[in-house]
Design a protein around this motif. Structure first.
Motif, PDB file in Angstrom:
ATOM      1  N   PRO A 221      -8.023  -3.407 -11.434  1.00  0.00           N
ATOM      2  CA  PRO A 221      -7.483  -4.461 -11.849  1.00  0.00           C
ATOM      3  C   PRO A 221      -7.970  -5.705 -11.151  1.00  0.00           C
ATOM      4  CG  PRO A 221      -6.565  -3.364  -9.689  1.00  0.00           C
ATOM      5  CD  PRO A 221      -7.601  -2.341 -10.431  1.00  0.00           C
ATOM      6  N   PRO A 222      -7.738  -6.901 -11.593  1.00  0.00           N
ATOM      7  CA  PRO A 222      -8.219  -8.227 -11.145  1.00  0.00           C
ATOM      8  C   PRO A 222      -7.795  -8.364  -9.696  1.00  0.00           C
ATOM      9  CG  PRO A 222      -7.196  -8.567 -13.253  1.00  0.00           C
ATOM     10  CD  PRO A 222      -6.935  -7.206 -13.043  1.00  0.00           C
ATOM     11  N   GLY A 223      -8.883  -8.852  -8.978  1.00  0.00           N
ATOM     12  CA  GLY A 223      -8.632  -8.732  -7.334  1.00  0.00           C
ATOM     13  C   GLY A 223      -8.879  -7.369  -6.716  1.00  0.00           C
ATOM     14  N   GLY A 224      -9.242  -6.366  -7.518  1.00  0.00           N
ATOM     15  CA  GLY A 224      -9.504  -5.283  -6.750  1.00  0.00           C
ATOM     16  C   GLY A 224     -10.761  -4.658  -6.680  1.00  0.00           C
ATOM     17  N   SER A 225     -10.898  -3.342  -6.431  1.00  0.00           N
ATOM     18  CA  SER A 225     -12.124  -2.806  -6.097  1.00  0.00           C
ATOM     19  C   SER A 225     -12.067  -1.311  -6.418  1.00  0.00           C
ATOM     20  CB  SER A 225     -12.919  -3.078  -4.969  1.00  0.00           C
ATOM     21  OG  SER A 225     -12.259  -2.355  -3.951  1.00  0.00           O
ATOM     22  N   TRP A 226     -12.927  -0.473  -6.054  1.00  0.00           N
ATOM     23  CA  TRP A 226     -13.107   0.987  -6.370  1.00  0.00           C
ATOM     24  C   TRP A 226     -11.813   1.445  -5.576  1.00  0.00           C
ATOM     25  CZ3 TRP A 226     -14.916   5.115  -2.979  1.00  0.00           C
ATOM     26  CH2 TRP A 226     -15.373   4.810  -1.499  1.00  0.00           C
ATOM     27  N   LYS A 227     -11.502   0.811  -4.413  1.00  0.00           N
ATOM     28  CA  LYS A 227     -10.387   1.203  -3.383  1.00  0.00           C
ATOM     29  C   LYS A 227      -9.032   1.178  -4.251  1.00  0.00           C
ATOM     30  CE  LYS A 227     -13.111  -0.859   0.541  1.00  0.00           C
ATOM     31  NZ  LYS A 227     -12.951  -1.726   1.410  1.00  0.00           N
ATOM     32  N   SER A 228      -8.982   0.412  -5.223  1.00  0.00           N
ATOM     33  CA  SER A 228      -7.653   0.343  -6.040  1.00  0.00           C
ATOM     34  C   SER A 228      -7.575   1.748  -6.733  1.00  0.00           C
ATOM     35  CB  SER A 228      -7.735  -0.883  -6.926  1.00  0.00           C
ATOM     36  OG  SER A 228      -8.150  -2.132  -6.399  1.00  0.00           O
ATOM     37  N   LEU A 229      -8.572   2.508  -6.951  1.00  0.00           N
ATOM     38  CA  LEU A 229      -8.490   3.597  -7.876  1.00  0.00           C
ATOM     39  C   LEU A 229      -7.824   4.895  -6.982  1.00  0.00           C
ATOM     40  CD1 LEU A 229     -11.671   3.458  -9.738  1.00  0.00           C
ATOM     41  CD2 LEU A 229      -9.675   2.698 -10.484  1.00  0.00           C
ATOM     42  N   ASP A 230      -7.105   5.712  -7.826  1.00  0.00           N
ATOM     43  CA  ASP A 230      -6.299   6.795  -7.162  1.00  0.00           C
ATOM     44  C   ASP A 230      -7.719   7.931  -6.755  1.00  0.00           C
ATOM     45  OD1 ASP A 230      -4.014   5.961  -7.512  1.00  0.00           O
ATOM     46  OD2 ASP A 230      -3.774   7.094  -9.436  1.00  0.00           O
ATOM     47  N   TYR A 231      -7.366   8.384  -5.508  1.00  0.00           N
ATOM     48  CA  TYR A 231      -8.439   9.167  -4.992  1.00  0.00           C
ATOM     49  C   TYR A 231      -8.886  10.215  -6.050  1.00  0.00           C
ATOM     50  CZ  TYR A 231     -10.822  12.186  -1.400  1.00  0.00           C
ATOM     51  OH  TYR A 231     -11.681  13.157  -0.890  1.00  0.00           O
ATOM     52  N   GLU A 232      -7.979  10.975  -6.681  1.00  0.00           N
ATOM     53  CA  GLU A 232      -7.971  12.235  -7.725  1.00  0.00           C
ATOM     54  C   GLU A 232      -8.950  12.019  -8.490  1.00  0.00           C
ATOM     55  OE1 GLU A 232      -5.210  11.036  -6.415  1.00  0.00           O
ATOM     56  OE2 GLU A 232      -4.767  12.756  -5.124  1.00  0.00           O
ATOM     57  N   ILE A 233      -9.207  10.580  -9.081  1.00  0.00           N
ATOM     58  CA  ILE A 233     -10.309  10.299 -10.403  1.00  0.00           C
ATOM     59  C   ILE A 233     -11.501   9.999  -9.934  1.00  0.00           C
ATOM     60  CG2 ILE A 233      -8.188   9.736 -11.508  1.00  0.00           C
ATOM     61  CD1 ILE A 233      -9.003   6.826 -11.411  1.00  0.00           C
ATOM     62  N   LEU A 234     -11.838   9.906  -8.556  1.00  0.00           N
ATOM     63  CA  LEU A 234     -12.786   9.430  -8.110  1.00  0.00           C
ATOM     64  C   LEU A 234     -14.173  10.603  -8.217  1.00  0.00           C
ATOM     65  CD1 LEU A 234     -12.244   7.720  -4.649  1.00  0.00           C
ATOM     66  CD2 LEU A 234     -12.344   6.475  -7.038  1.00  0.00           C
ATOM     67  N   PRO A 235     -15.525  10.120  -8.495  1.00  0.00           N
ATOM     68  CA  PRO A 235     -16.371  11.116  -8.840  1.00  0.00           C
ATOM     69  C   PRO A 235     -16.481  11.703  -7.218  1.00  0.00           C
ATOM     70  CG  PRO A 235     -17.437   8.834  -9.007  1.00  0.00           C
ATOM     71  CD  PRO A 235     -15.992   8.727  -8.926  1.00  0.00           C
ATOM     72  N   GLU A 236     -17.271  12.835  -7.312  1.00  0.00           N
ATOM     73  CA  GLU A 236     -17.483  13.588  -5.977  1.00  0.00           C
ATOM     74  C   GLU A 236     -17.989  12.883  -4.645  1.00  0.00           C
ATOM     75  OE1 GLU A 236     -15.777  16.403  -4.855  1.00  0.00           O
ATOM     76  OE2 GLU A 236     -14.695  16.203  -6.858  1.00  0.00           O
ATOM     77  N   ARG A 237     -19.015  12.045  -5.124  1.00  0.00           N
ATOM     78  CA  ARG A 237     -19.969  11.331  -4.015  1.00  0.00           C
ATOM     79  C   ARG A 237     -19.127  10.017  -3.677  1.00  0.00           C
ATOM     80  NH1 ARG A 237     -22.691   6.686  -6.145  1.00  0.00           N
ATOM     81  NH2 ARG A 237     -22.437   6.081  -8.205  1.00  0.00           N
ATOM     82  N   TRP A 238     -18.327   9.520  -4.571  1.00  0.00           N
ATOM     83  CA  TRP A 238     -17.166   8.537  -3.781  1.00  0.00           C
ATOM     84  C   TRP A 238     -16.228   9.053  -3.013  1.00  0.00           C
ATOM     85  CZ3 TRP A 238     -15.941   4.345  -8.368  1.00  0.00           C
ATOM     86  CH2 TRP A 238     -17.098   3.934  -8.679  1.00  0.00           C
ATOM     87  N   LYS A 239     -15.926  10.413  -3.254  1.00  0.00           N
ATOM     88  CA  LYS A 239     -14.760  10.731  -2.569  1.00  0.00           C
ATOM     89  C   LYS A 239     -15.076  11.121  -0.934  1.00  0.00           C
ATOM     90  CE  LYS A 239     -12.069  13.329  -6.034  1.00  0.00           C
ATOM     91  NZ  LYS A 239     -11.806  14.677  -6.541  1.00  0.00           N
TER      92      LYS A 239
END
Length: 376
Positions: A221-239
């Motif tokens: 979303p505007p004003g956000g970053s990858w931290k705005s995404l739900d943990y479950e949908i992140l790729p494994e390296r991001w987790k």
């Protein structure tokens, strides 16, 4: 007509011409310019004028008389957090020595160096590089000051923190050599990008991203970053990174600035993972023209190059013309107050001055930049 003396500029590491455009718009004659990058030189020739293409280490110092100002933006990547941080162990980290060679032989009245804040912490033996630079300039007869500045305080619509080093022959100039802080201008992305259409030069040029980058970037979303995404949908390296943020120095991948925010720093490494390059409301990264706006290049300034990526790099490496214009005006006032003996009669059209690079664009195109700045 009577005009005051037009200062003569020598430009090192000129890139696509951000610094030089600001000085040229303030009335300077660019008598010599150099850069090694082929694409940047193509952009420079198209918009500003002649430039010597090639490695500065193989260039003889030109035989020039009365050099008023020398500018140098030697490569910042060896000193930058976004770059290699190898400092002077990187061959590019020693290019400041070529700047000193030019200064010693040309003896300009003013030297202007712009670089990243890493200049203040990079070590040369047991001293910082900024100390080495200042000591070298002082040994050549200059009085030197440096400042760490955020260009947004001077009307550039991004939080771009840089070191400005200015050295002068006349000690009395030192207190007034830096431009004054500008306030009151709307620097938001919404204001900066207002009015752009596909008809604008370079507006349809966007760097191609891989499908995964587009997938995750579109969800932020505007004003956000990858931290705005739900943990479950992140790729494994991001987790793995999210599980131990301190270990990875709290990265802020895929930053999308909101329309009412000021942009972060435009970098040469225009990577969506590490820079806030996403459009504030659309599901794409920003175009070449949009980041050029953030860097304060006028819309008539057309970027050339063999690839779209090279155009992003040229813009990220550039000094914003807006801050360069303010520095140039400040120095110009000092040069012209020094003596009226330099006043001369110029023809009504001085485009034919053989000591001045000729525009390949009609001169009124880039002169609008000066008009726009003056109106602020």
């Amino acid at each position: 007509m009577i005009q005051t003396y037009k200062p003569r500029l020598v430009s090192l590491f000129s890139g696509c011409g951000g610094m030089d455009l600001g000085f040229q718009s303030a009335g300077y004659d660019i008598v010599w310019a150099n850069d090694i990058d082929q694409d940047a030189c193509a952009t420079y020739r198209h918009n500003i004028g002649d430039i010597i293409e090639g490695d500065v280490t193989s260039q003889a110092v030109p035989d020039l008389q009365k050099v008023d100002v020398l500018t140098s933006g030697f490569p910042c990547q060896p000193f930058s957090n976004a770059g290699s941080r190898r400092g002077t162990s990187d061959p590019r980290g020693k290019l400041y020595e070529n700047t000193m060679e030019f200064v010693e032989k040309l003896q300009p009245k003013v030297v202007v160096i712009e670089n990243v804040r890493g200049l203040l912490s990079t070590k040369v033996d047991d001293r910082t590089l900024i100390d080495v630079l200042e000591e070298r300039l002082e040994s050549l007869g200059y009085f030197v000051q440096h400042r760490l500045v955020n260009f947004s305080h001077f009307g550039v619509p991004q939080n771009r923190i840089r070191v400005l080093v200015i050295a002068v022959r006349n000690k009395e100039w030192l207190p007034g050599v830096f431009p004054e802080i500008t306030v009151g201008k709307d620097l938001s992305l919404k204001a900066t990008l207002k009015g752009l259409t596909k008809k604008h030069l370079n507006q349809t040029e966007l760097m191609r991203l891989n499908p995964q980058a587009l997938h995750y970037g579109s969800m932020i979303p505007p004003g956000g970053s990858w931290k705005s995404l739900d943990y479950e949908i992140l790729p494994e390296r991001w987790k793995k990174i999210r599980d131990n943020m301190a270990k990875y120095h709290y990265p802020n991948f895929f930053r999308r600035y909101a329309p009412d925010e000021i942009s972060g720093t435009i970098t040469a490494a225009f990577k969506p993972e590490n820079a806030g390059v996403w459009h504030p409301v659309e599901s794409r990264i920003m175009s070449v023209r949009e980041i050029a706006r953030i860097q304060t290049f006028p819309d008539q300034f057309e970027f050339k190059g063999r690839t779209v990526k090279s155009k992003y790099q040229q813009i990220g490496n550039a000094v914003p013309p807006h801050i360069a214009f303010q520095i140039a005006k400040q120095i110009n006032s000092l040069l012209n107050n020094q003596s009226n003996a330099h006043q001369r009669i110029l023809p009504e059209s001085h485009e034919l001055n053989v000591n001045r690079p000729l525009h390949k664009q009609p001169p009124e195109i880039l002169s609008r930049f000066e008009v726009a700045i003056a109106a602020e």
